[in-house]
Design a protein around this motif. Sequence first.
Motif, PDB file in Angstrom:
ATOM      1  N   ALA A 182       0.824  -1.216   0.000  1.00 13.78           N
ATOM      2  CA  ALA A 182       0.000   0.000   0.000  1.00 13.78           C
ATOM      3  C   ALA A 182       0.857   1.264   0.000  1.00 13.78           C
ATOM      4  O   ALA A 182       0.326   2.375   0.082  1.00 13.78           O
ATOM      5  CB  ALA A 182      -0.935  -0.001   1.206  1.00 13.78           C
ATOM      6  N   PRO A 278      -9.226   3.844   7.494  1.00 16.78           N
ATOM      7  CA  PRO A 278      -7.779   3.904   7.257  1.00 16.78           C
ATOM      8  C   PRO A 278      -7.305   5.263   6.732  1.00 16.78           C
ATOM      9  O   PRO A 278      -6.149   5.384   6.360  1.00 16.78           O
ATOM     10  CB  PRO A 278      -7.595   2.836   6.192  1.00 16.78           C
ATOM     11  N   ALA A 279      -8.202   6.257   6.670  1.00 16.21           N
ATOM     12  CA  ALA A 279      -7.837   7.534   6.057  1.00 16.21           C
ATOM     13  C   ALA A 279      -6.611   8.162   6.713  1.00 16.21           C
ATOM     14  O   ALA A 279      -5.722   8.693   6.032  1.00 16.21           O
ATOM     15  CB  ALA A 279      -9.027   8.499   6.126  1.00 16.21           C
ATOM     16  N   SER A 282      -3.589   3.324   8.815  1.00 18.46           N
ATOM     17  CA  SER A 282      -3.914   1.974   8.344  1.00 18.46           C
ATOM     18  C   SER A 282      -3.610   0.970   9.448  1.00 18.46           C
ATOM     19  O   SER A 282      -2.667   1.153  10.233  1.00 18.46           O
ATOM     20  CB  SER A 282      -3.105   1.630   7.094  1.00 18.46           C
ATOM     21  N   GLU A 345     -11.009  -3.605   4.915  1.00 20.22           N
ATOM     22  CA  GLU A 345     -11.129  -2.163   4.679  1.00 20.22           C
ATOM     23  C   GLU A 345     -10.214  -1.285   5.534  1.00 20.22           C
ATOM     24  O   GLU A 345     -10.337  -0.067   5.493  1.00 20.22           O
ATOM     25  CB  GLU A 345     -12.583  -1.726   4.937  1.00 20.22           C
ATOM     26  N   SER A 346      -9.295  -1.867   6.302  1.00 21.00           N
ATOM     27  CA  SER A 346      -8.556  -1.070   7.282  1.00 21.00           C
ATOM     28  C   SER A 346      -7.186  -0.591   6.788  1.00 21.00           C
ATOM     29  O   SER A 346      -6.431  -0.003   7.565  1.00 21.00           O
ATOM     30  CB  SER A 346      -8.380  -1.859   8.579  1.00 21.00           C
ATOM     31  N   ALA A 348      -5.237   1.628   3.721  1.00 19.11           N
ATOM     32  CA  ALA A 348      -5.378   2.534   2.565  1.00 19.11           C
ATOM     33  C   ALA A 348      -3.982   2.864   2.027  1.00 19.11           C
ATOM     34  O   ALA A 348      -2.989   2.769   2.757  1.00 19.11           O
ATOM     35  CB  ALA A 348      -6.094   3.809   2.979  1.00 19.11           C
ATOM     36  N   SER A 351      -0.197   8.217   1.958  1.00 18.46           N
ATOM     37  CA  SER A 351      -0.174   9.547   1.346  1.00 18.46           C
ATOM     38  C   SER A 351       1.238  10.024   1.097  1.00 18.46           C
ATOM     39  O   SER A 351       1.470  11.046   0.464  1.00 18.46           O
ATOM     40  CB  SER A 351      -0.870  10.545   2.273  1.00 18.46           C
TER      41      SER A 351
END
Length: 357
Positions: A182, A278-279, A282, A345-346, A348, A351
Amino acid sequence: MSPRRVTLADVAKAAGVSRTTASLVLSGRGRELRISQDVEQRVLRTAEELQYRPNIVSRGLRTGTTRTIGFVSDTVATSRLAGDMIKGALEAARDRGFMLIIGETEGDAELERLLLQAMHDRQVDGLILASMFTRTIKVPKAVTTAPAVLLNALPKQPAPLPAILPDEVEAGRRAARVLLDAGHRDGIYLIGVGPRLRDVPAESLAAVERLVGIRAALGEAGVKVAGARTCPDWQPEYGLSATRDLLRTVRPRALICFNDRIAMGAYQALDDFGLKVPADVSIVSFDDHPIASWMRPQLTTVALPHYELGRKAVDVLFGEIGRDRSAGDGAGEVHRVPMPVRHRESVAPSSGADAGG
């Protein structure tokens, strides 16, 4: 007073044949020894009408097998999480026409001794000695006197017994790779143990092996564990307090929790600090406890393969039953069962921002 058990002699008398003829028909050897189809059908029909059941103990004395397997565990039998271990063993045994006899010790050494003695008294063909949690155990002498395997356990002292374990080292690698894939490179923290191997209790076999795998996968990618918080027990309240303590000093980008209950506590701590999974952070975990799919967002976790462990234990045990035990080949071999990732779903994509200090 219970009704008298129908015997082979009763079937023979009612069918008007000798005991030997009845025995040959009911053991499936009638045609082989040229017993007429009419007599064969008469014996089978009589046995069904009388509800005859063969005496397994007597048959075992004649054939050398009772077609039974003993399964002795600490708390597996009453544990919801590991119940699939027994299901896997039951189904694998049933596929071979064997029955599983289950006993539970609750960690009581004397009860364990009595259960093993009872299994031997019933002349089981083999034994599975199982543990709820992956750990090292002292192997009772009674286990080594017959074909046997260890399930979810390793012997503290060398013993000529195969062991079936989840592949926790590879599980650690897979958890780390989920984050690496990720794009996570910075701010990866551990909740539960670590970051060094000496920070893990030596008796916690799963924790040691998971940490070895995590460190190896991250190291191969040129990534270091940013830090860790230990938990005295792997329960939600300790995951909550450990994650809160971490968040007071740093802003992690990702957490590897050492089981799903710890992760549940971590979710709460992050929410308390206004951070979203996870925004903002994560999370990947281990075990695939039922709570992993109930949490919101659903938790990505590396699953303990309880069902597959149970089946594998029976498969390996049958190899032991058919093996020349005096030869010693294969004794003590460790069989590792893969732990699959449950992608939910946890986690992401990263960034790319650096974590706090």
